[in-house]
Design a protein around this motif. Structure first.
Motif, mmCIF file in Angstrom:
data_model
loop_
_atom_site.group_PDB
_atom_site.id
_atom_site.type_symbol
_atom_site.label_atom_id
_atom_site.label_comp_id
_atom_site.label_asym_id
_atom_site.label_seq_id
_atom_site.Cartn_x
_atom_site.Cartn_y
_atom_site.Cartn_z
ATOM 1 N N SER A 14 -5.312 23.086 15.907
ATOM 2 C CA SER A 14 -4.808 24.422 16.206
ATOM 3 C C SER A 14 -5.451 25.429 15.266
ATOM 4 N N ARG A 15 -5.912 26.544 15.811
ATOM 5 C CA ARG A 15 -6.492 27.610 14.998
ATOM 6 C C ARG A 15 -5.443 28.634 14.597
ATOM 7 N N THR A 16 -4.209 28.367 14.952
ATOM 8 C CA THR A 16 -3.095 29.262 14.636
ATOM 9 C C THR A 16 -2.150 28.568 13.667
ATOM 10 N N PRO A 17 -1.780 29.229 12.575
ATOM 11 C CA PRO A 17 -0.829 28.600 11.643
ATOM 12 C C PRO A 17 0.537 28.444 12.297
ATOM 13 N N TYR A 18 1.277 27.432 11.893
ATOM 14 C CA TYR A 18 2.633 27.251 12.411
ATOM 15 C C TYR A 18 3.487 26.499 11.409
ATOM 16 N N ILE A 77 10.539 16.671 6.435
ATOM 17 C CA ILE A 77 10.792 17.151 7.807
ATOM 18 C C ILE A 77 10.551 18.648 7.944
ATOM 19 N N LEU A 78 9.676 19.183 7.105
ATOM 20 C CA LEU A 78 9.260 20.579 7.243
ATOM 21 C C LEU A 78 7.815 20.688 6.780
ATOM 22 N N VAL A 79 6.976 21.282 7.622
ATOM 23 C CA VAL A 79 5.555 21.365 7.288
ATOM 24 C C VAL A 79 4.979 22.703 7.740
ATOM 25 N N GLN A 80 4.123 23.257 6.898
ATOM 26 C CA GLN A 80 3.361 24.466 7.217
ATOM 27 C C GLN A 80 1.922 24.045 7.496
ATOM 28 N N TRP A 81 1.440 24.355 8.696
ATOM 29 C CA TRP A 81 0.045 24.069 9.036
ATOM 30 C C TRP A 81 -0.791 25.304 8.730
ATOM 31 N N SER A 82 -1.882 25.106 7.983
ATOM 32 C CA SER A 82 -2.785 26.193 7.614
ATOM 33 C C SER A 82 -4.177 25.875 8.144
ATOM 34 N N PRO A 83 -4.590 26.518 9.248
ATOM 35 C CA PRO A 83 -5.823 26.110 9.946
ATOM 36 C C PRO A 83 -7.120 26.400 9.207
ATOM 37 N N HIS A 84 -7.187 27.472 8.422
ATOM 38 C CA HIS A 84 -8.449 27.805 7.779
ATOM 39 C C HIS A 84 -8.907 26.674 6.860
ATOM 40 N N SER A 85 -7.968 26.142 6.080
ATOM 41 C CA SER A 85 -8.298 25.048 5.178
ATOM 42 C C SER A 85 -7.934 23.688 5.751
ATOM 43 N N LYS A 86 -7.408 23.697 6.995
ATOM 44 C CA LYS A 86 -6.997 22.453 7.678
ATOM 45 C C LYS A 86 -6.030 21.671 6.799
ATOM 46 N N TYR A 87 -5.071 22.400 6.283
ATOM 47 C CA TYR A 87 -4.168 21.896 5.244
ATOM 48 C C TYR A 87 -2.759 21.749 5.797
ATOM 49 N N ALA A 88 -2.177 20.587 5.559
ATOM 50 C CA ALA A 88 -0.778 20.334 5.928
ATOM 51 C C ALA A 88 0.056 20.392 4.648
ATOM 52 N N LEU A 89 0.898 21.419 4.541
ATOM 53 C CA LEU A 89 1.731 21.591 3.352
ATOM 54 C C LEU A 89 3.172 21.239 3.706
ATOM 55 N N PHE A 90 3.654 20.144 3.143
ATOM 56 C CA PHE A 90 5.016 19.699 3.392
ATOM 57 C C PHE A 90 5.952 20.359 2.383
ATOM 58 N N ILE A 91 7.080 20.845 2.874
ATOM 59 C CA ILE A 91 8.066 21.504 2.018
ATOM 60 C C ILE A 91 9.270 20.585 1.903
ATOM 61 N N THR A 111 -3.660 29.325 2.552
ATOM 62 C CA THR A 111 -2.362 28.710 2.833
ATOM 63 C C THR A 111 -1.233 29.640 2.408
ATOM 64 N N LEU A 112 -1.408 30.313 1.293
ATOM 65 C CA LEU A 112 -0.398 31.259 0.824
ATOM 66 C C LEU A 112 -0.157 32.357 1.868
ATOM 67 N N LYS A 113 -1.225 32.873 2.444
ATOM 68 C CA LYS A 113 -1.093 33.918 3.463
ATOM 69 C C LYS A 113 -0.376 33.396 4.699
ATOM 70 N N ASP A 114 -0.656 32.158 5.084
ATOM 71 C CA ASP A 114 0.005 31.575 6.250
ATOM 72 C C ASP A 114 1.507 31.421 6.008
ATOM 73 N N ILE A 115 1.879 31.034 4.789
ATOM 74 C CA ILE A 115 3.301 30.923 4.446
ATOM 75 C C ILE A 115 3.969 32.290 4.530
ATOM 76 N N LYS A 116 3.282 33.297 4.047
ATOM 77 C CA LYS A 116 3.838 34.656 4.068
ATOM 78 C C LYS A 116 4.032 35.143 5.493
ATOM 79 N N ILE A 117 3.054 34.896 6.348
ATOM 80 C CA ILE A 117 3.137 35.324 7.750
ATOM 81 C C ILE A 117 4.299 34.644 8.463
ATOM 82 N N SER A 118 4.542 33.387 8.137
ATOM 83 C CA SER A 118 5.588 32.621 8.830
ATOM 84 C C SER A 118 6.997 33.068 8.463
#
Length: 261
Positions: A52-56, A141-155, A203-210
């Motif tokens: 996905s090219r869109t963060p979620y 059971i909570l994850v932020q997907w960050s497409p630019h760095s293809k990074y899966a950040l689990f919270i 990834t920080l920006k994706d978290i902020k947007i979400s």
């Protein structure tokens, strides 16, 4: 010279499973026998092409990201009387002492994101985290997907555990074998980009947007906590242990109600 084998043209090599070729990611060969770097790997490129090219934000990664993620990490939180803090690494790189997420790169195709995140976190914090918390993190059971760095950040929330002072365990002394100092950062100053290394800013920006951080209390509040709050107001009551742990479906429903996606 470090990584000299990755310089130049590898067209004279063939990446296949029948011979001693490929990279650690695609064929599992030892690093000294690799004929190309991971970023040159055709299998890795193919998997990444479908992400996905869109963060979620979700209760679990989607199938394409499960296959094509490049790195993974953990953002631990602790909550206390309305204060929320998040655990970040402090790393000295390129002459700068700045913040980063605790995690690392995926090395082999067979690795799944949460295992990479747990293993990297455990290593970088010097194995100071209790085994009980490490085991719990495997079921994040909570994850932020960050497409630019293809990074899966689990919270993951460690409020109420014996590990809330992990920063004191691995935040001082000499840094060796990849162990990094970690520190708790208050949510209110989390998005000060100047404090982060450049590669963490995406990834920080994706978290902020979400808008995820503004809703952490609601997401991680358990049935047990609600009972405790009610008890403090109304007197004694029995707590049902079945309400003390959030499930994947619980988090998915909370995200839906909060409009976080």
């Amino acid at each position: 010279m470090a990584n000299s084998r990755y310089r130049g043209n590898f067209s004279h090599h063939r990446s296949n499973r029948s011979g001693n070729a490929g990279c650690m990611f695609c064929t599992g060969v030892d690093e000294e026998h690799e004929t190309h770097a991971r970023h040159q790997c055709s299998e890795f490129r193919e998997l990444k092409s479908h992400i996905s090219r869109t963060p979620y934000v979700a209760s679990k990664l989607r199938s394409n990201e499960i296959k094509g993620f490049a790195a993974a990490g953990f953002l631990l939180i602790r909550r206390d009387r309305g204060t929320v803090e998040l655990l970040l690494a402090r790393e000295f790189r390129s002459g700068e002492n700045k913040l980063n997420f605790v995690g690392g790169k995926r090395v082999r195709k067979q690795e799944n994101a949460v295992d990479v995140a747990v293993n990297k976190f455990d290593h970088e914090t010097g194995h100071h985290m209790s085994r009980r918390t490490i085991d719990d993190m495997k079921y994040a059971i909570l994850v932020q997907w960050s497409p630019h760095s293809k990074y899966a950040l689990f919270i993951h929330d460690i409020t109420g555990t014996s590990d809330v002072d992990i920063d004191k365990e691995c935040g001082s002394g000499s840094i060796e074998d990849g162990v990094v100092p970690v520190e708790w950062v208050k949510r209110e100053i989390m998005f000060d980009e100047d404090r982060y290394h450049d590669f963490a800013k995406f990834t920080l920006k994706d978290i902020k947007i979400s808008n995820l951080l503004d809703n952490l209390e609601e997401i991680f509040e358990t049935g047990e906590e609600k009972v405790v709050e009610k008890v403090s107001d109304e007197g004694s009551a029995e707590v049902d242990d079945s309400t003390s742990r959030l499930t994947e479906s619980d988090v998915a429903e909370k995200l839906r109600l909060l409009g976080i996606k």
